[in-house]
Design a protein around this motif. Structure first.
Motif, PDB file in Angstrom:
ATOM      1  N   GLU A  55     -14.983  -7.115   9.241  1.00 35.06           N
ATOM      2  CA  GLU A  55     -13.933  -7.025  10.255  1.00 35.06           C
ATOM      3  C   GLU A  55     -13.162  -8.333  10.431  1.00 35.06           C
ATOM      4  OE1 GLU A  55     -17.926  -7.526  12.497  1.00 35.06           O
ATOM      5  OE2 GLU A  55     -17.157  -6.441  10.737  1.00 35.06           O
ATOM      6  N   GLN A  88     -11.843   1.163   5.058  1.00 31.90           N
ATOM      7  CA  GLN A  88     -10.470   0.929   5.515  1.00 31.90           C
ATOM      8  C   GLN A  88      -9.906  -0.303   4.826  1.00 31.90           C
ATOM      9  OE1 GLN A  88      -9.652  -0.834   9.488  1.00 31.90           O
ATOM     10  NE2 GLN A  88      -8.559   1.067   9.962  1.00 31.90           N
ATOM     11  N   ASP A  90      -6.753  -3.150   5.060  1.00 33.05           N
ATOM     12  CA  ASP A  90      -5.874  -3.688   6.102  1.00 33.05           C
ATOM     13  C   ASP A  90      -4.399  -3.545   5.753  1.00 33.05           C
ATOM     14  OD1 ASP A  90      -7.870  -5.006   8.055  1.00 33.05           O
ATOM     15  OD2 ASP A  90      -8.534  -5.641   6.068  1.00 33.05           O
ATOM     16  N   LEU A 116      -1.917   5.675   6.870  1.00 33.80           N
ATOM     17  CA  LEU A 116      -1.744   4.901   8.098  1.00 33.80           C
ATOM     18  C   LEU A 116      -2.022   5.767   9.326  1.00 33.80           C
ATOM     19  CD1 LEU A 116      -0.772   2.205   9.395  1.00 33.80           C
ATOM     20  CD2 LEU A 116       1.537   3.182   9.362  1.00 33.80           C
ATOM     21  N   ALA A 117      -1.457   6.964   9.333  1.00 33.41           N
ATOM     22  CA  ALA A 117      -1.659   7.869  10.464  1.00 33.41           C
ATOM     23  C   ALA A 117      -3.119   8.268  10.613  1.00 33.41           C
ATOM     24  CB  ALA A 117      -0.788   9.114  10.286  1.00 33.41           C
ATOM     25  N   ASP A 118      -3.821   8.371   9.499  1.00 34.88           N
ATOM     26  CA  ASP A 118      -5.230   8.768   9.518  1.00 34.88           C
ATOM     27  C   ASP A 118      -6.165   7.595   9.799  1.00 34.88           C
ATOM     28  OD1 ASP A 118      -4.453  11.332   8.951  1.00 34.88           O
ATOM     29  OD2 ASP A 118      -5.008  11.277   6.827  1.00 34.88           O
ATOM     30  N   GLY A 119      -5.629   6.375   9.886  1.00 34.80           N
ATOM     31  CA  GLY A 119      -6.442   5.214  10.183  1.00 34.80           C
ATOM     32  C   GLY A 119      -7.192   4.646   9.003  1.00 34.80           C
ATOM     33  N   ARG A 120      -6.857   5.087   7.816  1.00 38.54           N
ATOM     34  CA  ARG A 120      -7.551   4.575   6.631  1.00 38.54           C
ATOM     35  C   ARG A 120      -6.968   3.238   6.171  1.00 38.54           C
ATOM     36  NH1 ARG A 120      -9.323   8.247   2.067  1.00 38.54           N
ATOM     37  NH2 ARG A 120     -10.929   6.622   2.112  1.00 38.54           N
ATOM     38  N   ARG A 122      -4.524  -0.114   7.898  1.00 36.59           N
ATOM     39  CA  ARG A 122      -4.007  -0.660   9.156  1.00 36.59           C
ATOM     40  C   ARG A 122      -2.523  -0.960   9.091  1.00 36.59           C
ATOM     41  NH1 ARG A 122      -6.979  -5.764  10.510  1.00 36.59           N
ATOM     42  NH2 ARG A 122      -5.844  -5.543  12.485  1.00 36.59           N
TER      43      ARG A 122
END
Length: 282
Positions: A55, A88, A90, A116-120, A122
């Motif tokens: 992270e 994911q 970035d 991007l919409a699915d959060g995969r 950033r």
């Protein structure tokens, strides 16, 4: 996104692993790779072996042209994520514009919008894109690219494109920021930036190296830069650019070095045949 990161173009095998590990342990928090570099597995391994929490690292990879199109782009992202060993990414970039096939380029970018919409991912963006490429993409997509990663160094400064990026709210990120592209793509009659006497004089005045001066030049002008190195001392050296500032005279002197000639291939003519690569599918 950190302003300064490590690029890994042409870094392979254990050397790539060591470069990533060295950079992260030295304080880098941005690592830039691509499917086309053939080293996503090594980058992922270096990330894990560094001991730096996932992270805390800003990780970029890129989609290659042969995987442009909506469904193929989604599959290619899954492959890249698996090689990297992450859930994911970035920043996910379209590696080159493909002016001869705008439809597949747009479909690929729409796939990036889905990721991007699915959060995969950033953030999403592009690389090597001209003002015309950006306008064409904007006409058919919804998300403004977060980044346009382009060849940019003292010999090839692209002020018009940098201004267009800024006006659109796009961060300009310099690849080959020190001008290393001249080592493998031809010098086009220009002196490579690291051997330029003007930069050497500025470096001497500040007690810094030419590479540090060039990287500081990028940062002071609001750009991100991703210098590539596999040499531990140089990796550390390239990060040591936050304790000095270039003068207005320094900046004007470097601006005058622009030849207007790129070291790499012109994006306007790029196709999968011009840059012929096979991406490992697994």
């Amino acid at each position: 996104m950190p302003a300064l990161g490590l690029g890994v173009l042409q870094s392979t095998g254990d050397e790539a692993v060591a470069a990533v590990t060295t950079a992260l342990r030295a304080g880098y928090r941005l690592i830039d790779t691509a499917a086309a570099y053939g080293n996503e597995r090594e980058v992922g391994r270096g990330l894990r072996e560094s001991g730096v929490p996932r992270e805390d690292v800003f990780l970029t990879t890129k989609l290659w042209m042969t995987d442009y199109g909506f469904d193929s782009a989604l599959r290619a992202f899954d492959t890249s994520a698996a090689k990297l060993g992450v859930d994911q990414v970035d920043l996910y970039l379209l590696h080159w514009p493909w002016p001869a096939d705008r439809a597949r380029t747009v479909s690929a970018y729409r796939a990036a919008e889905r990721l991007l919409a699915d959060g995969r991912v950033r953030a999403i963006g592009v690389a090597n894109s001209s003002e015309d490429d950006l306008r064409a993409l904007a006409a058919e997509t919804d998300v403004v690219p977060a980044v346009n990663q382009i060849e940019l160094h003292p010999n090839f400064q692209q002020p018009g494109l940098v201004a267009a990026d800024r006006e659109a709210g796009i961060v300009t990120q310099a690849w080959s920021p020190i001008g290393g592209v001249y080592g493998w793509a031809g010098e086009n009659g220009a002196v490579p930036p690291l051997r330029n006497e003007v930069i050497a004089e500025i470096a001497a005045a500040h007690g810094k190296t030419p590479a540090q001066v060039i990287l500081r030049w990028h940062l002071q002008q609001g750009r991100s830069a991703i210098p590539k190195s596999v040499t531990p001392a140089r990796i550390v050296e390239n990060l040591d650019v936050f304790d000095f500032a270039l003068t207005d005279g320094d900046l004007h002197a470097i601006a005058a070095l622009d030849t207007g000639q790129r070291g790499a291939v012109d994006p306007a003519i790029v196709t999968p045949e011009v840059i012929d690569l096979t991406i490992d599918p697994a």
